[in-house]
Scaffold this active site. Structure first.
Site, mmCIF file in Angstrom:
data_model
loop_
_atom_site.group_PDB
_atom_site.id
_atom_site.type_symbol
_atom_site.label_atom_id
_atom_site.label_comp_id
_atom_site.label_asym_id
_atom_site.label_seq_id
_atom_site.Cartn_x
_atom_site.Cartn_y
_atom_site.Cartn_z
ATOM 1 N N ASN A 194 0.810 -1.234 0.000
ATOM 2 C CA ASN A 194 0.000 0.000 0.000
ATOM 3 C C ASN A 194 0.838 1.277 0.000
ATOM 4 O O ASN A 194 0.454 2.269 -0.619
ATOM 5 C CB ASN A 194 -1.004 -0.011 1.159
ATOM 6 C CG ASN A 194 -0.346 0.017 2.511
ATOM 7 O OD1 ASN A 194 0.706 -0.594 2.705
ATOM 8 N ND2 ASN A 194 -0.935 0.712 3.447
ATOM 9 N N GLY A 200 1.962 -5.923 7.342
ATOM 10 C CA GLY A 200 1.032 -6.546 6.401
ATOM 11 C C GLY A 200 -0.235 -6.956 7.115
ATOM 12 O O GLY A 200 -0.593 -6.364 8.146
ATOM 13 N N SER A 201 -0.874 -7.977 6.588
ATOM 14 C CA SER A 201 -2.184 -8.359 7.122
ATOM 15 C C SER A 201 -2.060 -9.134 8.436
ATOM 16 O O SER A 201 -1.020 -9.753 8.716
ATOM 17 C CB SER A 201 -2.905 -9.227 6.096
ATOM 18 O OG SER A 201 -2.150 -10.399 5.868
ATOM 19 N N GLU A 261 3.398 -5.345 12.430
ATOM 20 C CA GLU A 261 2.496 -4.193 12.225
ATOM 21 C C GLU A 261 1.389 -4.668 11.309
ATOM 22 O O GLU A 261 1.624 -4.903 10.116
ATOM 23 C CB GLU A 261 3.262 -3.033 11.580
ATOM 24 C CG GLU A 261 4.425 -2.511 12.388
ATOM 25 C CD GLU A 261 3.997 -1.798 13.664
ATOM 26 O OE1 GLU A 261 2.825 -1.393 13.751
ATOM 27 O OE2 GLU A 261 4.827 -1.667 14.569
ATOM 28 N N CYS A 310 -3.265 1.760 6.296
ATOM 29 C CA CYS A 310 -3.677 1.010 7.487
ATOM 30 C C CYS A 310 -4.307 1.928 8.526
ATOM 31 O O CYS A 310 -5.014 1.470 9.407
ATOM 32 C CB CYS A 310 -2.471 0.290 8.081
ATOM 33 S SG CYS A 310 -1.098 1.408 8.398
ATOM 34 N N GLU A 325 7.268 0.434 16.171
ATOM 35 C CA GLU A 325 8.322 0.968 15.309
ATOM 36 C C GLU A 325 8.452 2.453 15.629
ATOM 37 O O GLU A 325 7.748 2.981 16.469
ATOM 38 C CB GLU A 325 7.944 0.762 13.842
ATOM 39 C CG GLU A 325 7.853 -0.709 13.471
ATOM 40 C CD GLU A 325 7.624 -0.936 11.982
ATOM 41 O OE1 GLU A 325 6.999 -0.077 11.334
ATOM 42 O OE2 GLU A 325 8.069 -1.981 11.481
HETATM 43 P P1 NAD Z 1 0.014 -9.262 3.171
HETATM 44 O O1 NAD Z 1 0.024 -9.705 4.588
HETATM 45 O O2 NAD Z 1 -0.748 -10.054 2.193
HETATM 46 O O3 NAD Z 1 1.503 -9.166 2.602
HETATM 47 C C1 NAD Z 1 2.495 -8.386 3.227
HETATM 48 C C2 NAD Z 1 3.861 -8.948 2.872
HETATM 49 O O4 NAD Z 1 3.975 -10.247 3.425
HETATM 50 C C3 NAD Z 1 4.092 -9.101 1.373
HETATM 51 O O5 NAD Z 1 5.438 -8.774 1.087
HETATM 52 C C4 NAD Z 1 3.835 -10.589 1.138
HETATM 53 O O6 NAD Z 1 4.518 -11.123 0.043
HETATM 54 C C5 NAD Z 1 4.369 -11.187 2.433
HETATM 55 N N1 NAD Z 1 3.809 -12.502 2.790
HETATM 56 C C6 NAD Z 1 2.639 -13.046 2.371
HETATM 57 N N2 NAD Z 1 2.493 -14.288 2.907
HETATM 58 C C7 NAD Z 1 3.580 -14.520 3.676
HETATM 59 C C8 NAD Z 1 4.002 -15.598 4.503
HETATM 60 N N3 NAD Z 1 3.269 -16.697 4.631
HETATM 61 N N4 NAD Z 1 5.173 -15.487 5.164
HETATM 62 C C9 NAD Z 1 5.916 -14.365 5.066
HETATM 63 N N5 NAD Z 1 5.579 -13.312 4.289
HETATM 64 C C10 NAD Z 1 4.422 -13.373 3.612
HETATM 65 O O7 NAD Z 1 -0.479 -7.740 3.218
HETATM 66 P P2 NAD Z 1 -0.753 -6.789 1.978
HETATM 67 O O8 NAD Z 1 -2.018 -7.231 1.348
HETATM 68 O O9 NAD Z 1 0.484 -6.659 1.178
HETATM 69 O O10 NAD Z 1 -0.978 -5.387 2.727
HETATM 70 C C11 NAD Z 1 -2.183 -4.969 3.259
HETATM 71 C C12 NAD Z 1 -2.240 -5.219 4.752
HETATM 72 O O11 NAD Z 1 -1.155 -4.565 5.394
HETATM 73 C C13 NAD Z 1 -3.488 -4.651 5.397
HETATM 74 O O12 NAD Z 1 -3.990 -5.596 6.300
HETATM 75 C C14 NAD Z 1 -2.994 -3.427 6.124
HETATM 76 O O13 NAD Z 1 -3.770 -3.021 7.238
HETATM 77 C C15 NAD Z 1 -1.637 -3.855 6.547
HETATM 78 N N6 NAD Z 1 -0.775 -2.718 6.844
HETATM 79 C C16 NAD Z 1 -0.457 -2.463 8.142
HETATM 80 C C17 NAD Z 1 0.328 -1.363 8.462
HETATM 81 C C18 NAD Z 1 0.709 -1.064 9.883
HETATM 82 O O14 NAD Z 1 1.608 -0.257 10.082
HETATM 83 N N7 NAD Z 1 0.086 -1.671 10.865
HETATM 84 C C19 NAD Z 1 0.798 -0.535 7.435
HETATM 85 C C20 NAD Z 1 0.451 -0.831 6.116
HETATM 86 C C21 NAD Z 1 -0.329 -1.926 5.827
#
Ligand code: NAD
Length: 478
Positions: free
Chosen positions: A149, A225-226, A247, A281, A459
């Site tokens: 994002n 990520g998620s 995060e 996020c 962070e």
């Molecule tokens: P995602 O969890 O699908 O992917 C994030 C990263 O993790 C990617 O690089 C992906 O390739 C990797 N990944 C996927 N599966 C994995 C696994 N099994 N093991 C290790 N790595 C793996 O998230 P997304 O769809 O890229 O991003 C959106 C999400 O990120 C939303 O839920 C959003 O709220 C969150 N987000 C959180 C913050 C925060 O600071 N809390 C900031 C930005 C986005």
């Protein structure tokens, strides 16, 4: 079609098995480049390079490391236009937004940690006959995994403190938006960053992400990520006692009281709802409005939302660009369908948009829904798109209960001129970040992160430098 490469041991390196994933331009829905889908062989090469580099990088002086980070920041600034266009092409965000926010923030992250490390100190504890001091040492080879994002913004937010603290890094950007990280690898070469200090391995999460998470030579994982993937990482890392910073997702509430500065609140609420197509996020997707001003707010909010142009990311008039990927676009539309099933009334939006000339791109109109209970799925699950729901409330107790009802706790925004109420709510709300009469007003020194299923750890500022170092107590008796 252009194929990008990994960055290992200071050089652009094709993946060993030369397998690739398509990279899509979300504004047209067409593939435009290829990204390596690396595997364990590439991860091993990166680890070898990072291990070799650790001895000298960790022993280099703070001034030397700061100078490299600053040089990289300067190069990012010098390439602002190019990086912003690349970011927009990958992600679908308006070019003006990438130019104004994403890329400047990427250089700010590097510059911030170039300074912060010069001020990072440890404490000492004096005894009658001895003195203890805390030695803070880099961990070794660490990995960072970031989402799509805010691609370069979050990528640099992690590598900057990791490198500043003396670790060597293997960074995995999202496979959906790897282009700006690839361009950064070229800038690392230009900056003369020592070989192996930073390595960038591209590929999907279930291959590269998983290999990094379980690899015994990686000492820590900094992940954004998620929540679902965060849980998987936690499960894999726990048995080997790997340090993790997670995060994760959010479902952030906006609490709007009748005594707020109405015009400012309206402008900010528009931004907190739809900036970056609602894919931040920290976006506020549950908007609770005191009943006294609910009808006025509803009318003005809908009107202002309808005036926002959804269009091609290169058009300076576009307030919203395209949604990052087809699966994500489908997911958002499925949540709009769910909201209708749950009894939601769509006040505006609620459908895809097909701008002339870009009919195959993935665009969604900014959507406002009302008439949904606070505890339905639409109001509990993270949608991560330009979709918000508005709900009236009567009392502070009631809105606090609604706000705290989800499994998430990332950020929250309170609009009121009543200082006592603002303090009362700030203390009781389940969130790592509380904004009062503002939104996304960031000071990089502050702790950043969430509670409940929004994450573990913090962070920002010295928090990240603490994460990327191991404290060791040294006791000297006189
Ligand atoms: P995602 O969890 O699908 O992917 C994030 C990263 O993790 C990617 O690089 C992906 O390739 C990797 N990944 C996927 N599966 C994995 C696994 N099994 N093991 C290790 N790595 C793996 O998230 P997304 O769809 O890229 O991003 C959106 C999400 O990120 C939303 O839920 C959003 O709220 C969150 N987000 C959180 C913050 C925060 O600071 N809390 C900031 C930005 C986005």
């Amino acid at each position: 079609m252009t194929a990008i490469s990994n960055y290992i041991n200071g050089a652009l390196t094709p993946s060993v098995d030369q397998e690739y994933l398509d990279l899509f331009d979300p504004s047209t829905g067409k593939a435009y480049a290829k990204v390596p889908n690396s595997n364990l062989k590439d991860v091993e090469l990166a680890i070898e390079a990072a291990e070799e580099a650790f001895a000298s990088w960790s022993k280099s002086s703070i001034d030397q490391r700061s100078a490299f980070l600053t040089k990289l920041a300067d190069l990012i600034d010098a390439n602002l236009e190019k990086l912003a266009i690349a970011e927009s092409l990958d992600n679908g965000k308006p070019v003006w937004l990438a130019k104004k926010v994403d890329i400047p923030r990427a250089s700010a992250n590097l510059r911030f940690y170039a300074h912060a490390i010069t001020q990072f100190a440890s404490i000492s504890h004096k005894m009658v006959d001895a003195i203890n001091f805390t030695l803070r040492q880099p961990l070794g080879v660490v990995a960072t995994i970031s989402p799509w994002n805010l691609p370069l913004y979050l990528f640099t937010w992690k590598i900057a403190p990791a490198l500043a603290a003396g670790n060597t890094v293997i960074a995995k950007p999202s496979e959906v938006t790897p282009m700006s990280a690839y361009l950064l690898s070229k800038l690392c070469i230009e900056a003369g960053l020592p070989k192996g200090a930073l390595n960038i391995v591209h590929g999907d999460g279930i291959r590269v992400g998983k290999e990094l998470t379980k690899h015994p030579k990686i000492k820590a994982i900094s992940f954004t990520g998620s929540t679902r993937v965060g849980q998987e990482i936690a499960k894999t890392a726990a048995p080997v006692f790997k340090k993790t910073s997670l995060e994760l997702g959010g479902k952030n509430p906006n609490l709007i009281f009748a005594d707020c500065d109405y015009d400012k609140m309206l402008t900010y609420t528009l931004r907190s709802s739809f900036a970056n197509q609602g894919q931040i996020c920290l976006c506020g997707s549950r908007i609770f409005v005191e009943r006294k001003i609910y009808d006025r707010f509803k009318k003005d909010f809908v009107q202002r939302t309808q005036s926002m142009k959804v269009g091609h990311p290169s058009d300076p008039e576009s307030k919203l660009g395209s949604i990052v990927s087809k699966p994500h676009y489908d997911k958002i539309l499925s949540y709009i369908a769910l909201a209708k099933q749950e009894g939601g009334h769509i006040l505006t939006g609620g459908h895809a948009v097909h701008p002339k000339g870009y009919e195959e791109g993935w665009y969604i109109a900014p959507t406002i829904i009302e008439n949904l209970p606070y505890d339905c799925r639409t109001n509990q699950e993270e949608i991560f798109g330009p979709v918000v729901s508005i709900m009236p409330f009567d009392t502070e107790e009631e809105v606090l209960r609604y706000a705290n009802s989800t499994m998430y706790g990332l950020s929250s925004t309170i609009w009121t001129q009543n200082l006592s109420r603002a303090h009362r709510l700030a203390e009781q709300i389940h969130a790592g970040i509380v904004w009062i009469n503002t939104w996304l007003h960031r000071d990089l020194r502050t702790p950043f992160g969430g509670v409940k299923n929004s994450g573990v750890g913090r962070e920002g500022g010295f928090e990240a430098l603490r994460f990327f170092t191991e404290p060791k107590n040294v006791c000297i008796q006189y």
